[in-house]
Motif scaffolding. Structure first.
Motif, short mmCIF file in Angstrom:
data_model
loop_
_atom_site.label_atom_id
_atom_site.label_comp_id
_atom_site.label_asym_id
_atom_site.label_seq_id
_atom_site.Cartn_x
_atom_site.Cartn_y
_atom_site.Cartn_z
N VAL A 385 0.87 -1.18 0.00
CA VAL A 385 0.00 0.00 0.00
C VAL A 385 0.91 1.23 0.00
CG1 VAL A 385 -2.06 -0.96 1.07
CG2 VAL A 385 -0.16 -0.23 2.52
N ALA A 386 0.33 2.32 -0.42
CA ALA A 386 1.15 3.55 -0.48
C ALA A 386 0.46 4.64 0.34
CB ALA A 386 1.30 3.98 -1.94
N PRO A 387 0.73 4.68 1.64
CA PRO A 387 0.09 5.70 2.47
C PRO A 387 0.54 7.10 2.05
CG PRO A 387 1.28 4.08 3.83
CD PRO A 387 1.66 3.82 2.42
N ALA A 388 -0.34 8.07 2.24
CA ALA A 388 0.04 9.46 1.93
C ALA A 388 1.15 9.89 2.88
CB ALA A 388 -1.18 10.36 2.09
N GLN A 389 2.06 10.68 2.35
CA GLN A 389 3.19 11.16 3.16
C GLN A 389 2.71 11.84 4.44
OE1 GLN A 389 6.14 10.25 2.46
NE2 GLN A 389 7.08 11.36 4.17
N GLU A 390 1.66 12.60 4.27
CA GLU A 390 1.07 13.36 5.38
C GLU A 390 0.62 12.41 6.52
OE1 GLU A 390 -2.20 15.46 3.70
OE2 GLU A 390 -2.94 16.01 5.69
N ASP A 391 -0.02 11.29 6.14
CA ASP A 391 -0.50 10.33 7.14
C ASP A 391 0.68 9.65 7.84
OD1 ASP A 391 -3.19 10.81 6.81
OD2 ASP A 391 -3.36 9.37 5.15
N ARG A 392 1.67 9.33 7.05
CA ARG A 392 2.89 8.72 7.62
C ARG A 392 3.50 9.65 8.67
NH1 ARG A 392 5.85 4.53 5.45
NH2 ARG A 392 5.20 3.97 3.35
N ARG A 444 -2.93 1.14 11.08
CA ARG A 444 -3.84 1.29 9.93
C ARG A 444 -3.10 1.91 8.74
NH1 ARG A 444 -8.14 2.91 14.04
NH2 ARG A 444 -9.89 1.51 13.60
N VAL A 445 -2.37 2.96 9.03
CA VAL A 445 -1.66 3.66 7.93
C VAL A 445 -0.70 2.70 7.24
CG1 VAL A 445 0.03 5.47 7.41
CG2 VAL A 445 -1.92 5.97 8.91
N LEU A 446 0.06 1.95 8.00
CA LEU A 446 1.06 1.06 7.38
C LEU A 446 0.40 -0.16 6.73
CD1 LEU A 446 3.88 1.11 10.08
CD2 LEU A 446 3.92 2.18 7.82
N ALA A 447 -0.60 -0.74 7.41
CA ALA A 447 -1.15 -2.00 6.90
C ALA A 447 -2.18 -1.77 5.80
CB ALA A 447 -1.76 -2.79 8.06
N ALA A 448 -3.01 -0.71 5.96
CA ALA A 448 -4.10 -0.50 5.00
C ALA A 448 -3.89 0.74 4.14
CB ALA A 448 -5.43 -0.40 5.75
N GLY A 449 -2.90 1.54 4.45
CA GLY A 449 -2.60 2.70 3.61
C GLY A 449 -3.39 3.94 3.99
N THR A 450 -4.24 3.84 5.02
CA THR A 450 -5.04 5.00 5.43
C THR A 450 -5.44 4.85 6.90
OG1 THR A 450 -7.27 5.97 5.22
CG2 THR A 450 -6.98 3.78 4.31
N PRO A 451 -5.56 5.97 7.59
CA PRO A 451 -5.99 5.88 9.00
C PRO A 451 -7.50 5.63 9.14
CG PRO A 451 -5.58 8.17 8.40
CD PRO A 451 -5.20 7.36 7.21
N HIS A 452 -8.26 5.70 8.01
CA HIS A 452 -9.72 5.58 8.11
C HIS A 452 -10.17 4.18 7.72
CE1 HIS A 452 -9.39 9.88 8.43
NE2 HIS A 452 -8.78 9.92 7.25
N THR A 453 -10.13 3.26 8.64
CA THR A 453 -10.60 1.91 8.32
C THR A 453 -11.56 1.46 9.42
OG1 THR A 453 -9.07 0.56 9.64
CG2 THR A 453 -8.24 1.40 7.53
#
Ligand code: GLU
Length: 475
Positions: A385-392, A444-453
């Protein structure tokens, strides 16, 4: 007598959809197919498809294909047809000859230039432009000499005096004085029949009992009824549907941005949701907004068609789609999402590992199209997955790295079910003195690519041990 018997006409209902394949069929057009289809289905009758392709310049096979594909996608396949008007020319000519033999048709030699001049005179005199009957034969009338070398058109001898009337199922009783109708051209100089005549021959031959069509055809109806009468046939019941307007309140058309019906399929709409939404664009059953195909067909009759123009609203269509999506069985939904994932490179074997229905169950509440659902599902099948830089930056801070390592280790060995995963998370929280969100968000960010899951343990379980541990370490 039961309500159902009362609604069932004694004659077998036969309806038709008669599109002209001159542009890609949009939602406004297909709604004119929905009601005749539904009426045939609701009454146990037949639904016929007729392609009105006599405008040879503008008709295309591509447009026919979109009509057929759209109807098939929406589950509105005809019982008979498609019949093509261009393939029925001989038949039209045969009926034309009958009409001529019975004295209902006469040749007219008025040239186009003469008609133009006539029209201009009438406009100047503030009269309604109409053919003046120069060539109409009457008892005791002498016709002008036939000009040499001119191929005449054939005109229909419209009755004089009296009215043409019908009880329109949408508009109520309509009466038109025959004196307002001039003698219609029903064959061109080369002998090819014109539109209004072909429609009548078709509706007779196809034994159509109910013509349900757009109200842009209301002006044709009195002319068509007179042709029915001249042929000694009973006209069908008519229902003229009000226009569908686009979001700007203009008549929906390709020119002002209407999408082809098949685009909604590609954007992830469900056929039953489309049928539901389109049904409500001009028909109602009390206050019911969300209903199944079966309910619609059970409820549909011609008595509750709306009289005013309906306005398309894409946000409402999305909402209706979301309601249907939510109500769908997970297995059925997975069957729709799987091909979308295959198209995006996920192999069939991986898709058959049993996770997809559960992924659909977990995400269907937050999606309004199957495409949105496929976007979510991709997280579970893709390699990374490619999380947004901002979320990372916000969630995967240096301070949390030890906890992430500890979690990856714990998840390496624990049993793989939701409860054990939740247990591993809690252990790490306790050991590191953290609160759930401090760990759950970076996970969430690392595993699913987004904090909203949805719930993190459910997401991790469906991702599988390998993906989770690899992604947690891939910082
Ligand atoms: N071909 C016509 C149209 O596409 C429909 C004619 C009819 O339903 O009678 O508007």
């Amino acid at each position: 007598m039961t309500a159902e018997q009362k609604n069932t006409p004694t004659v077998r209902v036969r309806t038709r959809f008669a599109p002209s394949p001159t542009g890609f069929i949009h939602l406004g057009n297909i709604r004119s197919a929905l009601y005749p289809w539904a009426f045939a289905r609701a009454t146990g009758g037949d639904f016929i498809l007729r392609i009105e392709d006599t405008d040879v310049e503008r008709s295309t096979q591509a447009a026919v294909d979109v009509i057929l594909e759209s109807m098939h996608w929406l589950g509105m396949d005809p019982d008979e047809g498609p019949f093509y008007q261009m393939q029925r020319m001989e038949r039209y000519k045969e009926v034309l000859a009958q009409l001529q033999a019975a004295g209902h048709v006469y040749p007219c030699y008025t040239s186009v230039a003469e008609l133009d001049a006539l029209r201009e005179r009438q406009m100047l005199a503030k009269e309604k432009p109409r053919y003046d009957g120069t060539w109409r034969p009457e008892d005791g009338k002498t016709l002008p000499p036939v000009p040499a070398g001119v191929q005449p058109v054939l005109r229909f001898k419209n009755p004089q005096g009296g009215v043409v009337a019908w009880d329109d199922k949408v508009k109520g009783r309509i009466e038109i004085r025959n004196d307002e109708l001039d003698d219609l051209v029903i064959a061109r100089p080369d002998g090819t029949p014109t539109y209004n005549f072909c429609v009548v021959v078709d509706d007779i031959d196809m034994q159509i009992t109910h013509v349900i069509r757009g109200d842009d055809h209301v002006n044709n109806t009195p002319r068509q009824i007179n042709i029915f009468n001249a042929l000694g046939q009973e006209p069908p019941v008519y229902a003229h549907l009000p226009t569908v307007l686009n979001e700007l309140g203009e008549k929906m058309s390709k020119r002002n941005g209407a999408k082809p019906v098949t685009q909604y399929r590609d954007e992830g709409y469900l056929p039953d949701a489309m049928v539901n939404y389109l049904a409500r664009l001009g028909w109602s059953h009390g206050d019911d907004e969300i209903f199944s195909r079966e309910q619609f067909l059970q409820w549909f009759n011609l008595d509750h068609l709306g009289r005013s123009a309906a306005q398309f609203d894409e946000a409402k269509l999305r909402w209706v789609n979301a309601q249907h999506l939510k109500a769908m069985a997970d297995e059925a939904l997975a069957a729709l999402v799987a091909p979308l994932l295959e198209k995006r490179g996920i192999g069939a074997a991986e898709l058959a590992d049993g996770r997809l229905p559960r992924i659909c169950a977990l995400f269907k509440d937050r999606c309004d199209t199957t495409v949105a659902l496929a976007d979510w599902a991709l997280v579970f099948y893709g390699d990374a997955v490619a999380p947004a830089q901002e979320d990372r930056e916000k969630h995967v801070t240096a301070a949390i790295v030890p906890a992430l390592d500890a979690l990856a280790d714990a998840l390496q060995d624990c049993a793989w079910d939701k409860a054990s995963i939740a247990g591993a998370l809690k252990e790490v929280l306790a050991a590191q003195g953290l609160k759930m969100p401090q760990l759950a968000m970076p996970v969430r960010v690392l595993a699913a690519g987004t904090p909203h899951t949805p719930s993190v343990d459910a997401v991790l379980e469906l991702l599988g041990r390998e993906k989770v541990t690899a992604r947690l370490r891939n910082r």
